[in-house]
Design an enzyme around this catalytic site. Sequence first.
Site, mmCIF file in Angstrom:
data_model
loop_
_atom_site.group_PDB
_atom_site.id
_atom_site.type_symbol
_atom_site.label_atom_id
_atom_site.label_comp_id
_atom_site.label_asym_id
_atom_site.label_seq_id
_atom_site.Cartn_x
_atom_site.Cartn_y
_atom_site.Cartn_z
ATOM 1 N N GLU A 94 1.555 -13.147 12.060
ATOM 2 C CA GLU A 94 2.404 -11.608 12.384
ATOM 3 C C GLU A 94 2.208 -10.599 11.938
ATOM 4 O OE1 GLU A 94 3.344 -11.797 15.722
ATOM 5 O OE2 GLU A 94 3.151 -14.555 16.429
ATOM 6 N N ASN A 147 -11.558 -3.020 -5.677
ATOM 7 C CA ASN A 147 -10.254 -2.059 -6.648
ATOM 8 C C ASN A 147 -11.017 -1.735 -7.670
ATOM 9 O OD1 ASN A 147 -6.780 -2.903 -5.157
ATOM 10 N ND2 ASN A 147 -8.227 -1.368 -4.762
ATOM 11 N N ASP A 171 1.133 -1.244 0.188
ATOM 12 C CA ASP A 171 -0.302 -0.372 0.508
ATOM 13 C C ASP A 171 1.418 1.372 -0.268
ATOM 14 O OD1 ASP A 171 -2.151 1.411 0.231
ATOM 15 O OD2 ASP A 171 -3.286 1.100 1.495
ATOM 16 N N GLY A 172 0.701 2.371 -0.867
ATOM 17 C CA GLY A 172 1.134 3.412 -0.418
ATOM 18 C C GLY A 172 1.857 4.142 -1.524
HETATM 19 C C1 IPE Z 1 -5.461 -2.732 0.141
HETATM 20 O O1 IPE Z 1 -5.681 -1.704 -0.065
HETATM 21 C C2 IPE Z 1 -5.447 -3.790 -1.446
HETATM 22 C C3 IPE Z 1 -4.215 -3.606 -2.155
HETATM 23 C C4 IPE Z 1 -3.116 -3.657 -1.668
HETATM 24 C C5 IPE Z 1 -4.202 -4.400 -3.756
HETATM 25 P P1 IPE Z 1 -6.086 -0.669 -0.573
HETATM 26 O O2 IPE Z 1 -6.032 0.938 -1.241
HETATM 27 O O3 IPE Z 1 -7.601 -0.817 -1.431
HETATM 28 O O4 IPE Z 1 -7.416 0.025 0.647
HETATM 29 P P2 IPE Z 1 -7.839 0.730 1.385
HETATM 30 O O5 IPE Z 1 -8.527 1.131 0.238
HETATM 31 O O6 IPE Z 1 -7.044 1.487 2.384
HETATM 32 O O7 IPE Z 1 -8.221 -0.628 2.412
HETATM 33 C C1 IPE Z 2 -1.320 0.122 -3.878
HETATM 34 O O1 IPE Z 2 -1.072 1.395 -3.497
HETATM 35 C C2 IPE Z 2 -1.510 -0.061 -5.137
HETATM 36 C C3 IPE Z 2 -3.239 -0.803 -5.034
HETATM 37 C C4 IPE Z 2 -3.471 -0.904 -4.484
HETATM 38 C C5 IPE Z 2 -3.546 -1.280 -6.043
HETATM 39 P P1 IPE Z 2 -2.896 2.755 -3.552
HETATM 40 O O2 IPE Z 2 -3.067 2.621 -4.992
HETATM 41 O O3 IPE Z 2 -3.448 1.712 -2.764
HETATM 42 O O4 IPE Z 2 -1.806 4.179 -2.441
HETATM 43 P P2 IPE Z 2 -2.556 4.709 -1.920
HETATM 44 O O5 IPE Z 2 -2.903 3.755 -0.863
HETATM 45 O O6 IPE Z 2 -3.649 5.698 -2.495
HETATM 46 O O7 IPE Z 2 -0.871 5.776 -1.447
HETATM 47 MG MG MG Z 3 -4.063 2.262 -0.526
#
Ligand code: IPE
Ligand code: IPE
Ligand code: MG
Length: 241
Positions: free
Chosen positions: A207, A68, A20-21
């Site tokens: 964990e 997503n 994520d991020g």
């Molecule tokens: C979780 O991340 C899904 C993936 C990493 C593919 P999201 O960014 O979609 O999750 P939320 O919306 O912050 O819970």
């Molecule tokens: C994770 O990064 C990738 C996917 C969920 C596909 P994000 O796209 O969720 O990035 P943030 O959470 O918006 O920073």
């Molecule tokens: Mg995200």
Amino acid sequence: MSSDSKSKSVVPAHVAIIMDGNGRWARQRGLPRIKGHEKGSESVRAIVKACRNAGVKYLTLYAFSVENWIRPKTEINALMRLLDRFLRNEEHELHENRVRLRVIGRREDLPSRLDEKLREVEARTRQYEDGNLILALSYGGRTELVKACRTIAQRVKDGELSPDEIDEDTVSANLYAPDIPDPDLLIRTSGELRVSNFLLWQISYAEFYVTDVLWPDFREPEFKEALADFSKRRRRFGDVK
Ligand code: IPE
Ligand code: IPE
Ligand code: MG
């Protein structure tokens, strides 16, 4: 703790990662979100390699959730293109290192050409046992459990199984990849303290490790820190020792 268990580093057999991020990484730099996803795919390559170096046998990556799909079409298309590019560029690495590729999720939702390519790479790496890379695509933990329930219900209806024969093993056996052991370590990058519908059944005794580092910045040194932290955990599985 004995000095023996202090010095011995315990390597998890299965690491699952909520990557994520990417979006925040891009926003911090005034870039479009897709640039974050591009940089994030470099982290995927780095972590696959890091697993090999560390002796982690199974790596499951949450690459795209069932939720997503509500993202803007342009972002979804870009993510699918990146996945396609990843397959093209990285397949040779899978062969060189004898890593088997697997996909879990509602693969019927994926563009059919991409699903075909995934199937081809899965078939070509099927025989490898040194490592396993599991991509969660259009994946949802609840969706997976509903699918298992349906299959089990059908078996009961067909008279193959009676309701009181259903146990935890029955459920496990009807998940997307029943032969893969449960994750020992679940990592989430970018600081969110939630599971976001990932591997709900399988993480019952995993964990947790959450880091503020954004996925595009998460590379081998950060991964090693997570492994070092894991190695200090005392897993009790409900016991008192
Ligand atoms: C979780 O991340 C899904 C993936 C990493 C593919 P999201 O960014 O979609 O999750 P939320 O919306 O912050 O819970
Ligand atoms: C994770 O990064 C990738 C996917 C969920 C596909 P994000 O796209 O969720 O990035 P943030 O959470 O918006 O920073
Ligand atoms: Mg995200």
